[in-house]
Scaffold this motif. Sequence first.
Motif, PDB file in Angstrom:
ATOM      1  N   ASP A  36      30.528  -3.510  47.481  1.00 54.02           N
ATOM      2  CA  ASP A  36      31.619  -3.176  48.395  1.00 54.02           C
ATOM      3  C   ASP A  36      32.475  -2.007  47.910  1.00 54.02           C
ATOM      4  OD1 ASP A  36      30.848  -5.040  50.251  1.00 54.02           O
ATOM      5  OD2 ASP A  36      32.283  -6.575  49.628  1.00 54.02           O
ATOM      6  N   PRO A  37      32.855  -1.937  46.628  1.00 55.25           N
ATOM      7  CA  PRO A  37      33.637  -0.775  46.172  1.00 55.25           C
ATOM      8  C   PRO A  37      32.863   0.532  46.313  1.00 55.25           C
ATOM      9  CG  PRO A  37      33.833  -2.590  44.614  1.00 55.25           C
ATOM     10  CD  PRO A  37      32.742  -2.965  45.576  1.00 55.25           C
ATOM     11  N   LEU A  38      31.558   0.491  46.095  1.00 54.18           N
ATOM     12  CA  LEU A  38      30.730   1.684  46.235  1.00 54.18           C
ATOM     13  C   LEU A  38      30.727   2.172  47.675  1.00 54.18           C
ATOM     14  CD1 LEU A  38      27.345   2.349  44.557  1.00 54.18           C
ATOM     15  CD2 LEU A  38      27.497   2.556  47.034  1.00 54.18           C
ATOM     16  N   ARG A  39      30.615   1.249  48.617  1.00 56.10           N
ATOM     17  CA  ARG A  39      30.634   1.631  50.037  1.00 56.10           C
ATOM     18  C   ARG A  39      31.916   2.375  50.391  1.00 56.10           C
ATOM     19  NH1 ARG A  39      27.134  -1.325  53.593  1.00 56.10           N
ATOM     20  NH2 ARG A  39      25.914  -2.955  52.553  1.00 56.10           N
ATOM     21  N   ALA A  40      33.043   1.831  49.956  1.00 59.29           N
ATOM     22  CA  ALA A  40      34.335   2.439  50.282  1.00 59.29           C
ATOM     23  C   ALA A  40      34.487   3.804  49.621  1.00 59.29           C
ATOM     24  CB  ALA A  40      35.464   1.503  49.840  1.00 59.29           C
ATOM     25  N   ALA A  66      26.289   7.851  53.088  1.00 60.50           N
ATOM     26  CA  ALA A  66      27.569   7.712  52.403  1.00 60.50           C
ATOM     27  C   ALA A  66      28.720   7.698  53.399  1.00 60.50           C
ATOM     28  CB  ALA A  66      27.745   8.861  51.407  1.00 60.50           C
ATOM     29  N   GLY A  67      28.633   8.528  54.426  1.00 65.64           N
ATOM     30  CA  GLY A  67      29.724   8.647  55.388  1.00 65.64           C
ATOM     31  C   GLY A  67      29.981   7.400  56.196  1.00 65.64           C
ATOM     32  N   VAL A  68      28.928   6.625  56.479  1.00 63.03           N
ATOM     33  CA  VAL A  68      29.127   5.389  57.242  1.00 63.03           C
ATOM     34  C   VAL A  68      29.446   4.206  56.337  1.00 63.03           C
ATOM     35  CG1 VAL A  68      27.652   6.151  59.132  1.00 63.03           C
ATOM     36  CG2 VAL A  68      26.648   4.787  57.279  1.00 63.03           C
ATOM     37  N   GLY A  69      29.529   4.461  55.029  1.00 60.55           N
ATOM     38  CA  GLY A  69      29.841   3.382  54.103  1.00 60.55           C
ATOM     39  C   GLY A  69      28.658   2.506  53.782  1.00 60.55           C
ATOM     40  N   ALA A  70      27.471   3.112  53.757  1.00 60.82           N
ATOM     41  CA  ALA A  70      26.275   2.370  53.373  1.00 60.82           C
ATOM     42  C   ALA A  70      26.106   2.401  51.855  1.00 60.82           C
ATOM     43  CB  ALA A  70      25.042   2.976  54.044  1.00 60.82           C
ATOM     44  N   VAL A  71      25.255   1.513  51.355  1.00 59.48           N
ATOM     45  CA  VAL A  71      24.842   1.562  49.959  1.00 59.48           C
ATOM     46  C   VAL A  71      23.611   2.464  49.908  1.00 59.48           C
ATOM     47  CG1 VAL A  71      24.036   0.261  47.965  1.00 59.48           C
ATOM     48  CG2 VAL A  71      25.722  -0.747  49.525  1.00 59.48           C
ATOM     49  N   GLU A  72      23.781   3.650  49.382  1.00 55.95           N
ATOM     50  CA  GLU A  72      22.718   4.648  49.416  1.00 55.95           C
ATOM     51  C   GLU A  72      21.908   4.633  48.129  1.00 55.95           C
ATOM     52  OE1 GLU A  72      22.231   9.510  49.733  1.00 55.95           O
ATOM     53  OE2 GLU A  72      24.045   8.543  50.512  1.00 55.95           O
ATOM     54  N   LEU A  73      20.598   4.407  48.278  1.00 55.92           N
ATOM     55  CA  LEU A  73      19.653   4.474  47.174  1.00 55.92           C
ATOM     56  C   LEU A  73      18.942   5.819  47.264  1.00 55.92           C
ATOM     57  CD1 LEU A  73      18.175   0.899  47.657  1.00 55.92           C
ATOM     58  CD2 LEU A  73      19.609   1.610  45.735  1.00 55.92           C
ATOM     59  N   PRO A 124      26.998   9.121  40.849  1.00 51.76           N
ATOM     60  CA  PRO A 124      26.038   8.018  40.759  1.00 51.76           C
ATOM     61  C   PRO A 124      26.658   6.798  40.087  1.00 51.76           C
ATOM     62  CG  PRO A 124      25.015  10.083  40.091  1.00 51.76           C
ATOM     63  CD  PRO A 124      26.495  10.349  40.210  1.00 51.76           C
ATOM     64  N   GLY A 125      26.374   5.642  40.661  1.00 52.04           N
ATOM     65  CA  GLY A 125      26.899   4.398  40.120  1.00 52.04           C
ATOM     66  C   GLY A 125      28.241   4.004  40.696  1.00 52.04           C
ATOM     67  N   ALA A 126      28.999   4.992  41.192  1.00 52.08           N
ATOM     68  CA  ALA A 126      30.312   4.707  41.765  1.00 52.08           C
ATOM     69  C   ALA A 126      30.351   4.975  43.266  1.00 52.08           C
ATOM     70  CB  ALA A 126      31.391   5.543  41.070  1.00 52.08           C
ATOM     71  N   GLU A 127      29.542   5.940  43.737  1.00 52.37           N
ATOM     72  CA  GLU A 127      29.528   6.281  45.159  1.00 52.37           C
ATOM     73  C   GLU A 127      28.135   6.158  45.774  1.00 52.37           C
ATOM     74  OE1 GLU A 127      33.220   9.508  44.996  1.00 52.37           O
ATOM     75  OE2 GLU A 127      31.168  10.196  44.664  1.00 52.37           O
ATOM     76  N   VAL A 128      27.110   6.413  44.996  1.00 55.94           N
ATOM     77  CA  VAL A 128      25.720   6.226  45.424  1.00 55.94           C
ATOM     78  C   VAL A 128      24.960   5.617  44.246  1.00 55.94           C
ATOM     79  CG1 VAL A 128      25.773   8.168  47.049  1.00 55.94           C
ATOM     80  CG2 VAL A 128      24.988   8.534  44.695  1.00 55.94           C
ATOM     81  N   LEU A 129      23.753   5.108  44.537  1.00 56.25           N
ATOM     82  CA  LEU A 129      22.905   4.552  43.487  1.00 56.25           C
ATOM     83  C   LEU A 129      21.655   5.414  43.371  1.00 56.25           C
ATOM     84  CD1 LEU A 129      23.172   0.743  44.350  1.00 56.25           C
ATOM     85  CD2 LEU A 129      24.451   2.024  42.612  1.00 56.25           C
TER      86      LEU A 129
END
Length: 334
Positions: free
Chosen positions: A304-308, A257-264, A276-281
């Motif tokens: 992209d919005p989730l990464r940010a 999350a800190g590096v702006g990845a899409v975290e599953l 969930p759904g807004a910051e991580v999946l």
Amino acid sequence: MRVLLVSPGFHGYHSSIAAALAARGHEVATHVYDDHGGVVGRTWHQVRHQLPRRIGAGSLRRLAREETGRAAAAVAHARPQAVVVVKGDTLGRQFWDAVGGLPRITWLYDEVRRTRWTADRLAGIGPLATYSALDDVDLEAAGLDSRHLPLAFDHRLVASPTPVRRQQVSFVGARYPTREDVLTLLHDHGVPVRAYGRDWSSHPVDRLRTWRIGTPAVPAGRDLTRAEAYDVMASSSATLNLHGDQDGFTMRTFEAAGVGAVELVDRTDVATLYEPGAEVLAFTTAEELVELCDRVVGDPSWSDPLRAAARARTLAEHTFDHRVAVLEASWDTV
């Protein structure tokens, strides 16, 4: 204050904790209690300790005595005013006697059942912090001075500011059967998955280091430094955070999350840390995971919005600076 940080060398996280302590104005000395001294020292450690254990002819007692003696000597040399211990389960009475009477706290990044700690031993070492919410409840019920303290992200370790996007779903970490099952399933479903680490790599040196002949049927790369891992996670279409039999959240939870990845992530209770759904999946079934992978790979802009949002939440709440403030507030309750 003069603070002595006593920690295992695990992926260099001691440097993150030391930097956060220094940022709060402390003079920090670090002792890595399982450091075996470069290539020659590590080779000798393998021959003297690891190989005998592999063939059933050795024990941890001699190694623990050596680590304990070095840690006690580090206390005498540093003359600290406070001590932060990370894990510390192999350190014996000589060390704990050496820090007796000093403000101190011990931070556990594993469940107690995975370590050599027992409730009786923990009762004699002073204040505790644990990444496990369940252990925290049990320790408090046993009358110990405990607090729940999750792991964190090292915002000082800078990844590439503009990572080149890779159409892959990455996993960085150790290979366990449950993790291999998940990655194999994704690979079989056509997801462009790739694992990183010595346990996955087919390189001859990595096979030798991990005492194996074969290699998983999953595309894989070799070990990464933490900075390289940050870049891989940030540049991937998504990155996997797989827990299995853990109730504490891995370091990867906060790093991805800190590096702006899409975290599953395989746990819906991540909602105590991220939305969930807004910051991580978060996912609970293989079908959900495959669907999420297909979406993030097929539509990069969707995430992209989730990464940010994930990065913003982490920098606001989940860095080592935030965690060290809790350690500092707790070590004076010996």
